[in-house]
Design a protein around this motif. Structure first.
Motif, mmCIF file in Angstrom:
data_model
loop_
_atom_site.group_PDB
_atom_site.id
_atom_site.type_symbol
_atom_site.label_atom_id
_atom_site.label_comp_id
_atom_site.label_asym_id
_atom_site.label_seq_id
_atom_site.Cartn_x
_atom_site.Cartn_y
_atom_site.Cartn_z
ATOM 1 N N SER A 1 -92.388 1.212 67.442
ATOM 2 C CA SER A 1 -92.788 2.347 68.265
ATOM 3 C C SER A 1 -93.051 3.612 67.456
ATOM 4 O O SER A 1 -93.399 4.626 68.034
ATOM 5 C CB SER A 1 -91.702 2.643 69.297
ATOM 6 O OG SER A 1 -90.488 2.966 68.646
ATOM 7 N N VAL A 2 -92.895 3.554 66.146
ATOM 8 C CA VAL A 2 -93.080 4.767 65.358
ATOM 9 C C VAL A 2 -94.298 4.653 64.449
ATOM 10 O O VAL A 2 -94.352 5.250 63.397
ATOM 11 C CB VAL A 2 -91.825 5.080 64.514
ATOM 12 C CG1 VAL A 2 -90.716 5.557 65.398
ATOM 13 C CG2 VAL A 2 -91.392 3.875 63.703
ATOM 14 N N VAL A 3 -95.272 3.860 64.843
ATOM 15 C CA VAL A 3 -96.510 3.772 64.066
ATOM 16 C C VAL A 3 -97.372 4.971 64.462
ATOM 17 O O VAL A 3 -98.359 4.861 65.178
ATOM 18 C CB VAL A 3 -97.244 2.438 64.322
ATOM 19 C CG1 VAL A 3 -98.447 2.317 63.393
ATOM 20 C CG2 VAL A 3 -96.303 1.274 64.100
ATOM 21 N N ARG A 4 -96.959 6.133 64.010
ATOM 22 C CA ARG A 4 -97.630 7.375 64.333
ATOM 23 C C ARG A 4 -97.264 8.396 63.261
ATOM 24 O O ARG A 4 -96.409 8.147 62.416
ATOM 25 C CB ARG A 4 -97.216 7.868 65.719
ATOM 26 C CG ARG A 4 -95.726 8.080 65.899
ATOM 27 C CD ARG A 4 -95.402 8.296 67.373
ATOM 28 N NE ARG A 4 -94.026 8.665 67.633
ATOM 29 C CZ ARG A 4 -93.029 7.799 67.730
ATOM 30 N NH1 ARG A 4 -93.266 6.506 67.572
ATOM 31 N NH2 ARG A 4 -91.805 8.197 67.980
ATOM 32 N N ASP A 5 -97.902 9.553 63.323
ATOM 33 C CA ASP A 5 -97.705 10.579 62.293
ATOM 34 C C ASP A 5 -96.740 11.649 62.784
ATOM 35 O O ASP A 5 -96.821 12.105 63.934
ATOM 36 C CB ASP A 5 -99.032 11.240 61.927
ATOM 37 C CG ASP A 5 -99.927 10.291 61.130
ATOM 38 O OD1 ASP A 5 -99.374 9.531 60.334
ATOM 39 O OD2 ASP A 5 -101.151 10.338 61.320
ATOM 40 N N ASN A 6 -95.851 12.068 61.887
ATOM 41 C CA ASN A 6 -94.962 13.192 62.158
ATOM 42 C C ASN A 6 -95.173 14.257 61.096
ATOM 43 O O ASN A 6 -95.216 13.959 59.896
ATOM 44 C CB ASN A 6 -93.493 12.750 62.119
ATOM 45 C CG ASN A 6 -93.112 11.924 63.332
ATOM 46 O OD1 ASN A 6 -93.539 12.220 64.439
ATOM 47 N ND2 ASN A 6 -92.320 10.885 63.112
ATOM 48 N N ASN A 7 -95.335 15.509 61.541
ATOM 49 C CA ASN A 7 -95.383 16.598 60.573
ATOM 50 C C ASN A 7 -94.032 16.751 59.881
ATOM 51 O O ASN A 7 -93.961 17.025 58.688
ATOM 52 C CB ASN A 7 -95.762 17.905 61.276
ATOM 53 C CG ASN A 7 -97.182 17.863 61.818
ATOM 54 O OD1 ASN A 7 -98.075 17.332 61.177
ATOM 55 N ND2 ASN A 7 -97.377 18.419 63.012
ATOM 56 N N ALA A 8 -92.968 16.579 60.660
ATOM 57 C CA ALA A 8 -91.616 16.663 60.109
ATOM 58 C C ALA A 8 -90.659 16.004 61.085
ATOM 59 O O ALA A 8 -90.871 16.039 62.298
ATOM 60 C CB ALA A 8 -91.205 18.106 59.860
ATOM 61 N N ALA A 9 -89.622 15.391 60.568
ATOM 62 C CA ALA A 9 -88.604 14.758 61.415
ATOM 63 C C ALA A 9 -87.259 14.866 60.720
ATOM 64 O O ALA A 9 -87.174 14.864 59.485
ATOM 65 C CB ALA A 9 -88.943 13.295 61.671
ATOM 66 N N ILE A 10 -86.213 14.987 61.520
ATOM 67 C CA ILE A 10 -84.851 15.034 60.984
ATOM 68 C C ILE A 10 -83.952 14.200 61.880
ATOM 69 O O ILE A 10 -84.143 14.161 63.108
ATOM 70 C CB ILE A 10 -84.325 16.488 60.887
ATOM 71 C CG1 ILE A 10 -82.938 16.498 60.228
ATOM 72 C CG2 ILE A 10 -84.300 17.165 62.255
ATOM 73 C CD1 ILE A 10 -82.445 17.895 59.886
ATOM 74 N N GLY A 11 -82.990 13.503 61.290
ATOM 75 C CA GLY A 11 -82.064 12.685 62.053
ATOM 76 C C GLY A 11 -80.665 12.763 61.465
ATOM 77 O O GLY A 11 -80.498 12.961 60.262
ATOM 78 N N VAL A 12 -79.660 12.628 62.322
ATOM 79 C CA VAL A 12 -78.270 12.588 61.881
ATOM 80 C C VAL A 12 -77.595 11.410 62.577
ATOM 81 O O VAL A 12 -77.994 11.003 63.675
ATOM 82 C CB VAL A 12 -77.509 13.894 62.202
ATOM 83 C CG1 VAL A 12 -78.082 15.052 61.415
ATOM 84 C CG2 VAL A 12 -77.547 14.193 63.701
ATOM 85 N N ALA A 13 -76.568 10.848 61.940
ATOM 86 C CA ALA A 13 -75.845 9.717 62.528
ATOM 87 C C ALA A 13 -74.402 9.730 62.053
ATOM 88 O O ALA A 13 -74.095 10.186 60.942
ATOM 89 C CB ALA A 13 -76.505 8.392 62.160
ATOM 90 N N TRP A 14 -73.544 9.228 62.919
ATOM 91 C CA TRP A 14 -72.118 9.098 62.603
ATOM 92 C C TRP A 14 -71.683 7.691 62.958
ATOM 93 O O TRP A 14 -71.817 7.246 64.092
ATOM 94 C CB TRP A 14 -71.295 10.110 63.401
ATOM 95 C CG TRP A 14 -69.811 9.968 63.237
ATOM 96 C CD1 TRP A 14 -69.126 9.615 62.110
ATOM 97 C CD2 TRP A 14 -68.811 10.183 64.254
ATOM 98 N NE1 TRP A 14 -67.766 9.594 62.344
ATOM 99 C CE2 TRP A 14 -67.543 9.939 63.649
ATOM 100 C CE3 TRP A 14 -68.867 10.562 65.600
ATOM 101 C CZ2 TRP A 14 -66.352 10.053 64.361
ATOM 102 C CZ3 TRP A 14 -67.675 10.673 66.311
ATOM 103 C CH2 TRP A 14 -66.430 10.426 65.698
ATOM 104 N N ARG A 15 -71.160 6.976 61.961
ATOM 105 C CA ARG A 15 -70.630 5.623 62.146
ATOM 106 C C ARG A 15 -69.130 5.678 61.922
ATOM 107 O O ARG A 15 -68.658 6.198 60.901
ATOM 108 C CB ARG A 15 -71.294 4.668 61.149
ATOM 109 C CG ARG A 15 -70.686 3.271 61.081
ATOM 110 C CD ARG A 15 -71.098 2.417 62.274
ATOM 111 N NE ARG A 15 -70.963 1.006 61.998
ATOM 112 C CZ ARG A 15 -69.835 0.299 62.102
ATOM 113 N NH1 ARG A 15 -68.710 0.882 62.464
ATOM 114 N NH2 ARG A 15 -69.833 -0.988 61.835
ATOM 115 N N HIS A 16 -68.348 5.132 62.878
ATOM 116 C CA HIS A 16 -66.893 5.198 62.781
ATOM 117 C C HIS A 16 -66.273 3.896 63.276
ATOM 118 O O HIS A 16 -66.667 3.374 64.326
ATOM 119 C CB HIS A 16 -66.359 6.368 63.608
ATOM 120 C CG HIS A 16 -64.862 6.500 63.565
ATOM 121 N ND1 HIS A 16 -64.172 6.770 62.396
ATOM 122 C CD2 HIS A 16 -63.919 6.391 64.539
ATOM 123 C CE1 HIS A 16 -62.885 6.818 62.658
ATOM 124 N NE2 HIS A 16 -62.705 6.587 63.947
#
Length: 425
Positions: A376-391
């Motif tokens: 679903s992400v076969v597209r263009d992003n000018n900028a992207a940011i992500g965060v994740a926490w695994r516990h």
């Protein structure tokens, strides 16, 4: 018969001497056991030291050194304090002076190794710890310390030998289990490696993506069952994507397999509907190769087939430093002209020192910077940011929470939240 006067006097003097000797014996023993003035002063400085004011502690050790120039115990104490304070050059100077003057001083080699470890010099740390092992062959802590540095240098077999030796010398079994598990291949995706003897795992995940401009939200779900092996794993996945009022399902096999020394591969095949929001077929081959001290190089090919075929070629470089992992990946999509490019940077911290608990942040830009299993992400992003926490809540149960934002080149802003539950047995 009366004894001669001289004989009686001699016996009396001898008795007095014996009594005096017996009375003085405890005092002599105490004098031998009591610490000298310098030892008392060192003990007082240690007892009064303040981690928030190490400069004062260092000043007191320096004053003591002025009274006792070149004393090994004082130099060792000041060198350790310099190292704790991050003044590695000063610490090295003090500790090197100690081991040069007293090459059989085991504690000094231990402190020197710690200083090199804290200043990210694993080879010199391993060398110093080797001298500690020679001088204290029955101390499991020396073996563990050297094994950790050999692990950092990529010398897995030698590290395992040290951990095994520490176990035979009486080290904590739980600690040895963790150390042995840490020798399993460290992977860019830590969720595909199990520790503590588990052989099966499962996860259930949900992703929600919201768009600006009134565009309909997306919902993605996945269920994975994974079989773990000593140096890899194989997962069977069921995927469901609900995009644009269209719901599609797909299944996939996702495997991680060892190759040669310090190398492994991720092989993946996904099969979806003949038409829809998920690709008909998708496959990936990515090879990872460890090099040097904590470095990892990678090369990948991703192939997605919708109504036509799309391929992505990527190269990456990763770095493991203690409990930190960082990675940069450059990806190219052939096309008109020079095609398109994407960049992605990821930073992860294993805050508990294992592979189960971590925090990560990623920043990216370009086309399909973070190819996911839903296509679903076969597209263009000018900028992207992500965060994740695994516990990991317990040995068998854990969770992962994530959030992200992207400025889509098509004019839509994206907000994404995700959650997964993990179990293993």
């Amino acid at each position: 018969m009366t004894q001669p006067t001289t004989l009686r006097a001699s016996r009396h003097a001898l008795s007095r001497c014996l009594l005096l000797a017996l009375a003085a014996a405890p005092l002599l023993a105490f004098a031998q056991e009591a610490p000298d003035s310098l030892t008392l002063q060192l003990q007082q400085i240690r007892a009064q030291s303040d981690a928030n004011n190490r400069a004062a502690t260092i000043a007191r050790y320096s004053a003591l050194l002025a009274e006792h120039p070149g004393n090994g115990d004082v130099l060792l104490a000041r060198g350790r304090t310099y190292a704790w304070d991050g003044q590695y050059a000063a610490a090295e100077a003090d500790l090197q002076q100690v081991v040069q003057n007293s090459p059989t001083y085991a504690d000094a080699w231990s402190a020197l190794g710690d200083m090199y470890r804290w200043s990210d010099r694993p080879q010199q740390a391993a060398d110093a710890y080797s001298r500690w092992v020679e001088l204290a062959p029955q101390d499991p802590a020396a073996r563990i310390a050297r094994g950790r540095e050999l692990r950092a240098l990529g010398q897995t077999a030698a590290a395992r030998a040290d951990f095994d030796a520490a176990a035979s010398l009486g080290a904590d079994p739980a600690e040895i289990t963790q150390l042995r598990d840490s020798l399993l291949p460290r992977m860019a995706n830590p969720d595909v490696v199990a520790s503590n003897g588990y052989r099966w795992g499962a996860s259930l995940g949900w992703d929600h993506t919201r768009f600006s401009g009134g565009r309909q939200s997306w919902n993605d779900n996945d269920l994975t069952i994974r079989r773990y092996f000593p140096r890899g794993s194989l997962g069977l996945e069921l995927l469901r994507a609900d995009h644009f009022n269209t719901a599609d399902t797909a299944w996939a096999l996702d495997g991680y397999a060892p190759l040669w020394s310090r190398a492994y591969a991720n092989l993946r095949y996904q099969h979806g509907p003949s038409s829809g929001v998920l690709p008909r077929q998708a496959w990936r081959v990515e090879v990872f190769q460890g090099v040097g001290s904590g470095w990892e190089l990678s090369a990948s090919v991703d192939h997605l087939r919708f109504s036509d075929n799309t391929e992505f070629y990527g190269i990456g470089v990763g770095r493991y430093v203690g409990n930190w992992y960082g990675r940069y990946k450059l990806q190219h999509v052939p096309g008109v002209g020079s095609g398109s490019w994407s960049h992605r940077v990821l930073l992860r911290n294993y805050y508990k020192g294992d592979a189960d608990d971590y925090l990560e942040v990623s920043v990216s830009s370009g086309r399909s910077t973070d190819l996911d299993r839903f296509g679903s992400v076969v597209r263009d992003n000018n900028a992207a940011i992500g965060v994740a926490w695994r516990h990991q809540v317990s040995p068998r149960w854990g969770f992962k929470l994530g959030a992200g934002y992207a400025d889509d080149d098509a004019g839509f802003d994206e907000q994404r939240v995700s959650g997964s539950i993990y179990t293993r047995w």
